[in-house]
Design a protein around this motif. Structure first.
Motif, PDB file in Angstrom:
ATOM      1  N   PRO A 184      13.403  40.423  40.795  1.00  0.00           N
ATOM      2  CA  PRO A 184      12.523  40.485  39.623  1.00  0.00           C
ATOM      3  C   PRO A 184      11.831  39.155  39.338  1.00  0.00           C
ATOM      4  N   MET A 185      12.555  38.042  39.543  1.00  0.00           N
ATOM      5  CA  MET A 185      11.964  36.725  39.355  1.00  0.00           C
ATOM      6  C   MET A 185      11.018  36.384  40.506  1.00  0.00           C
ATOM      7  N   LEU A 186      11.423  36.676  41.739  1.00  0.00           N
ATOM      8  CA  LEU A 186      10.606  36.351  42.894  1.00  0.00           C
ATOM      9  C   LEU A 186       9.263  37.088  42.868  1.00  0.00           C
ATOM     10  N   GLU A 187       9.274  38.332  42.408  1.00  0.00           N
ATOM     11  CA  GLU A 187       8.023  39.083  42.332  1.00  0.00           C
ATOM     12  C   GLU A 187       7.003  38.400  41.439  1.00  0.00           C
ATOM     13  N   ILE A 188       7.494  37.680  40.418  1.00  0.00           N
ATOM     14  CA  ILE A 188       6.589  37.019  39.483  1.00  0.00           C
ATOM     15  C   ILE A 188       6.203  35.627  39.978  1.00  0.00           C
ATOM     16  N   ILE A 189       7.170  34.854  40.433  1.00  0.00           N
ATOM     17  CA  ILE A 189       6.860  33.462  40.798  1.00  0.00           C
ATOM     18  C   ILE A 189       6.170  33.370  42.162  1.00  0.00           C
ATOM     19  N   LEU A 190       6.194  34.444  42.952  1.00  0.00           N
ATOM     20  CA  LEU A 190       5.496  34.442  44.237  1.00  0.00           C
ATOM     21  C   LEU A 190       4.180  35.205  44.154  1.00  0.00           C
ATOM     22  N   SER A 191       3.775  35.600  42.958  1.00  0.00           N
ATOM     23  CA  SER A 191       2.534  36.369  42.823  1.00  0.00           C
ATOM     24  C   SER A 191       1.321  35.424  42.783  1.00  0.00           C
TER      25      SER A 191
ATOM     26  N   SER B 124      10.707  46.369  39.050  1.00  0.00           N
ATOM     27  CA  SER B 124      10.899  45.628  40.289  1.00  0.00           C
ATOM     28  C   SER B 124      11.573  46.505  41.346  1.00  0.00           C
ATOM     29  N   LEU B 125      11.214  46.253  42.581  1.00  0.00           N
ATOM     30  CA  LEU B 125      11.784  47.002  43.693  1.00  0.00           C
ATOM     31  C   LEU B 125      13.293  46.810  43.756  1.00  0.00           C
ATOM     32  N   ALA B 126      13.752  45.598  43.452  1.00  0.00           N
ATOM     33  CA  ALA B 126      15.196  45.337  43.479  1.00  0.00           C
ATOM     34  C   ALA B 126      15.940  46.207  42.477  1.00  0.00           C
TER      35      ALA B 126
ATOM     36  N   ARG C  27      10.653  44.688  53.856  1.00  0.00           N
ATOM     37  CA  ARG C  27       9.410  44.874  54.615  1.00  0.00           C
ATOM     38  C   ARG C  27       8.185  44.960  53.713  1.00  0.00           C
ATOM     39  N   ASP C  28       8.330  45.560  52.555  1.00  0.00           N
ATOM     40  CA  ASP C  28       7.165  45.783  51.716  1.00  0.00           C
ATOM     41  C   ASP C  28       6.962  44.720  50.647  1.00  0.00           C
ATOM     42  N   PHE C  29       7.709  43.612  50.744  1.00  0.00           N
ATOM     43  CA  PHE C  29       7.541  42.529  49.766  1.00  0.00           C
ATOM     44  C   PHE C  29       6.457  41.575  50.264  1.00  0.00           C
TER      45      PHE C  29
ATOM     46  N   SER D  27      21.086  29.764  57.863  1.00  0.00           N
ATOM     47  CA  SER D  27      19.707  29.326  57.658  1.00  0.00           C
ATOM     48  C   SER D  27      19.017  30.180  56.607  1.00  0.00           C
ATOM     49  N   THR D  28      19.283  31.478  56.639  1.00  0.00           N
ATOM     50  CA  THR D  28      18.688  32.371  55.651  1.00  0.00           C
ATOM     51  C   THR D  28      19.125  31.992  54.242  1.00  0.00           C
ATOM     52  N   GLY D  29      20.430  31.725  54.064  1.00  0.00           N
ATOM     53  CA  GLY D  29      20.938  31.344  52.754  1.00  0.00           C
ATOM     54  C   GLY D  29      20.305  30.065  52.236  1.00  0.00           C
ATOM     55  N   VAL D  30      20.216  29.078  53.087  1.00  0.00           N
ATOM     56  CA  VAL D  30      19.635  27.789  52.683  1.00  0.00           C
ATOM     57  C   VAL D  30      18.152  27.957  52.347  1.00  0.00           C
ATOM     58  N   MET D  31      17.421  28.655  53.223  1.00  0.00           N
ATOM     59  CA  MET D  31      15.985  28.816  53.009  1.00  0.00           C
ATOM     60  C   MET D  31      15.689  29.653  51.769  1.00  0.00           C
ATOM     61  N   LEU D  32      16.518  30.651  51.476  1.00  0.00           N
ATOM     62  CA  LEU D  32      16.316  31.467  50.281  1.00  0.00           C
ATOM     63  C   LEU D  32      16.484  30.620  49.029  1.00  0.00           C
ATOM     64  N   ARG D  33      17.492  29.738  49.055  1.00  0.00           N
ATOM     65  CA  ARG D  33      17.700  28.857  47.913  1.00  0.00           C
ATOM     66  C   ARG D  33      16.519  27.903  47.747  1.00  0.00           C
ATOM     67  N   VAL D  34      16.036  27.341  48.847  1.00  0.00           N
ATOM     68  CA  VAL D  34      14.895  26.428  48.797  1.00  0.00           C
ATOM     69  C   VAL D  34      13.657  27.149  48.263  1.00  0.00           C
ATOM     70  N   LEU D  35      13.457  28.394  48.713  1.00  0.00           N
ATOM     71  CA  LEU D  35      12.301  29.161  48.247  1.00  0.00           C
ATOM     72  C   LEU D  35      12.347  29.338  46.738  1.00  0.00           C
ATOM     73  N   MET D  36      13.504  29.721  46.200  1.00  0.00           N
ATOM     74  CA  MET D  36      13.619  29.907  44.760  1.00  0.00           C
ATOM     75  C   MET D  36      13.370  28.608  44.015  1.00  0.00           C
ATOM     76  N   ASP D  37      13.932  27.523  44.524  1.00  0.00           N
ATOM     77  CA  ASP D  37      13.809  26.218  43.871  1.00  0.00           C
ATOM     78  C   ASP D  37      12.346  25.776  43.806  1.00  0.00           C
ATOM     79  N   VAL D  38      11.671  25.782  44.952  1.00  0.00           N
ATOM     80  CA  VAL D  38      10.297  25.294  45.026  1.00  0.00           C
ATOM     81  C   VAL D  38       9.336  26.240  44.300  1.00  0.00           C
ATOM     82  N   ALA D  39       9.503  27.547  44.512  1.00  0.00           N
ATOM     83  CA  ALA D  39       8.590  28.508  43.904  1.00  0.00           C
ATOM     84  C   ALA D  39       8.742  28.549  42.385  1.00  0.00           C
ATOM     85  N   LEU D  40       9.979  28.448  41.881  1.00  0.00           N
ATOM     86  CA  LEU D  40      10.177  28.495  40.434  1.00  0.00           C
ATOM     87  C   LEU D  40       9.587  27.252  39.770  1.00  0.00           C
TER      88      LEU D  40
END
Length: 483
Positions: A476-483, A176-178, A334-336, A363-376
């Motif tokens: 590492p998790m986002l790369e998989i659940i957003l693929s 993973s890039l991270a 940028r490259d994600f 807003s970034t913090g809230v939206m990042l949490r929402v993204l993880m929740d919904v995508a996972l």
């Protein structure tokens, strides 16, 4: 897409094989073009004596070919330097640095089948970069002799020094890039530590290949740890300095000295531990100026110490500016790329990427949490684990009786996903990073509980560094659940 590596198998004479001057096992400041010096360095630090004893008794295993690259009429060994060092000492014991070692290797040599060591099976690759996936697979996963974290970090740094970008290294090696960014940040901080005026005992411990780089990484990931060091995260450089260089050097010298002290790894597991450590450490720090800033690249260039620059001064880059990646204005690198086919997940990702982090931290913090929740949860349903996880967490079905659409909390989702290893293709390091998100510590922002603090607590606002560190840990998790 990973490029297929062109490999040619053959046999070559042991005398035509060269130890690698850029061997990741050898610290940058102790590398040399002198083959004998490289041999002595490996003998001193990499258990070559034990390996030579094994080869003398059992010979070379057919499935362990050296990986080499042509160097004129000879070959430089990119993978297998310990074995080559052992073979050289069995064939020529007088290469050892001391009389007792010469005697030792002569006794082994008398027992070995030297004829079988005269010619060695090798895999020839066209260049160093072509060998990178092979070497990474051997030493950065569950291998027989896995590199230490410091040696892994040096390996990734060497690839960067050859002109690759972090995203290219991640794609080439299937990491993973991270994780790549995390290793590079820690490795840079370690190289800076080697440029400091340390006492002989501390320097010896910091130079040791077993230096606990992951403990140093904790300082970079922790908001409190970064504040103590006087650094902030930065996509381009890994981190930048927000304190006076003298203060930074004093703190870093104290930290690396303490990191090598027995028990230090277990002393700093959350923000409260960091606060306690810092209170104690401050008592031993000299008085220095604190206001200022610095460019970390002013301390080290390609592993060599350089004269540090005062606040406001900047060193010109040795690389063309066109090759230097710009920091992403959002928390999303940028490259994600998000490839999710779920419309809501794609929409949330797009909105998150449109937010400039320095203007919209909340807003970034809230939206990042929402993204993880919904995508996972979308990923869990897609992979067929939804019923199992609900039955696991809501054992009696009470929550679902009250609300048929109930879904488990994000931290429980992550804990279950990690425990059951449901992420397809995730590495052991990726699972370790993802598991840390579920740690129960509301004071440590780089966790789900920390997320909850700046989502619900009116007195808590995340910093840009917190948010970028949180993304890195989740990537590492986002790369998989957003693929």
């Amino acid at each position: 897409m990973t490029v297929a590596v062109e490999i040619r198998s053959t046999q070559v004479k042991a005398g035509s094989l060269l130890l690698d001057p850029k061997n990741t096992r050898i610290p940058a400041d102790r590398r040399s073009d002198n083959q004998r010096q490289l041999l002595h360095e490996l003998l001193a630090h990499e258990d070559v004596k034990e390996l030579a004893a094994s080869i003398a008794k059992l010979g070379l295993f057919a499935n362990e070919r050296l990986v080499v690259v042509p160097t004129g009429r000879r070959f430089t060994v990119l993978e297998g330097n310990r074995r080559l060092a052992a073979i050289k000492l069995l064939l020529s014991p007088e290469l050892a640095p001391t009389p007792s070692q010469v005697k030792y290797f002569r006794s082994l040599s008398a027992k070995a089948d030297l004829a079988s060591l005269g010619k060695i099976d090798v895999a020839v690759v066209p260049d160093r970069l072509s060998a990178a996936p092979i070497i990474a697979a051997l030493h950065t996963g569950d291998s027989k002799r896995r590199w230490s974290s410091l040696q892994q970090a040096r390996f990734y740094h060497e690839l960067m020094a050859q002109g690759l970008q972090p995203s290219e290294v991640a794609e080439q090696l299937g990491i993973s890039l991270a994780q790549i960014r995390s290793f590079l940040r820690s490795e840079k901080l370690h190289r800076i530590a080697l440029s400091l005026d340390l006492d002989a005992d501390t320097r010896k411990r910091v130079e040791d290949p077993r230096f606990p780089l992951t403990t140093l990484e904790r300082f970079i990931e922790s908001q409190t740890g970064r504040k103590f060091l006087g650094i902030e995260l930065n996509d381009e450089k890994g981190f930048v300095g927000v304190t006076h260089p003298d203060r930074f050097k004093a703190v870093l010298a104290k930290v690396v000295s303490d990191v090598t002290t027995k028990g230090m790894t277990r002393r700093i597991n959350d923000e409260a531990d960091f606060q306690k450590y810092i209170e104690e450490a401050e008592k031993d720090l000299p008085e220095t100026k604190k206001r200022g800033s610095f460019d970390p690249d002013a301390f080290v260039v390609d592993g060599e110490a350089t004269e540090e620059l005062e606040s406001g001064e900047r060193r010109r880059s040795h690389r063309p500016s066109s090759t230097t990646p710009k920091t992403s204005p959002s928390v999303v690198p940028r490259d994600f790329v998000c490839r999710s086919q779920v419309a809501k997940v794609s929409a949330i990702f797009k909105e998150l990427k449109s937010l400039k982090i320095f203007e919209h931290r909340n807003s970034t913090g809230v939206m990042l949490r929402v993204l993880m929740d919904v995508a996972l949860w979308s990923y869990i349903k897609r992979e067929g684990h939804a019923d199992a996880i609900c039955d696991h967490i809501d054992k009696n079905g009470k929550k679902r009786n009250y609300n048929p659409d109930w879904t488990p909390p994000l931290r429980d989702l992550i804990s279950y996903a990690v425990d059951k290893r449901i992420f397809q293709g995730m590495t052991a390091d990726g699972y370790k990073s993802t598991r840390s998100l579920a740690a129960k510590d509301g004071n440590y922002f780089i966790t789900i509980d920390g997320f909850n603090e700046f989502t619900h607590n009116p007195y808590v606002t995340p910093t840009e560094g917190d948010l970028r560190a949180l993304w890195d840990r989740a990537e590492p998790m986002l790369e998989i659940i957003l693929s």
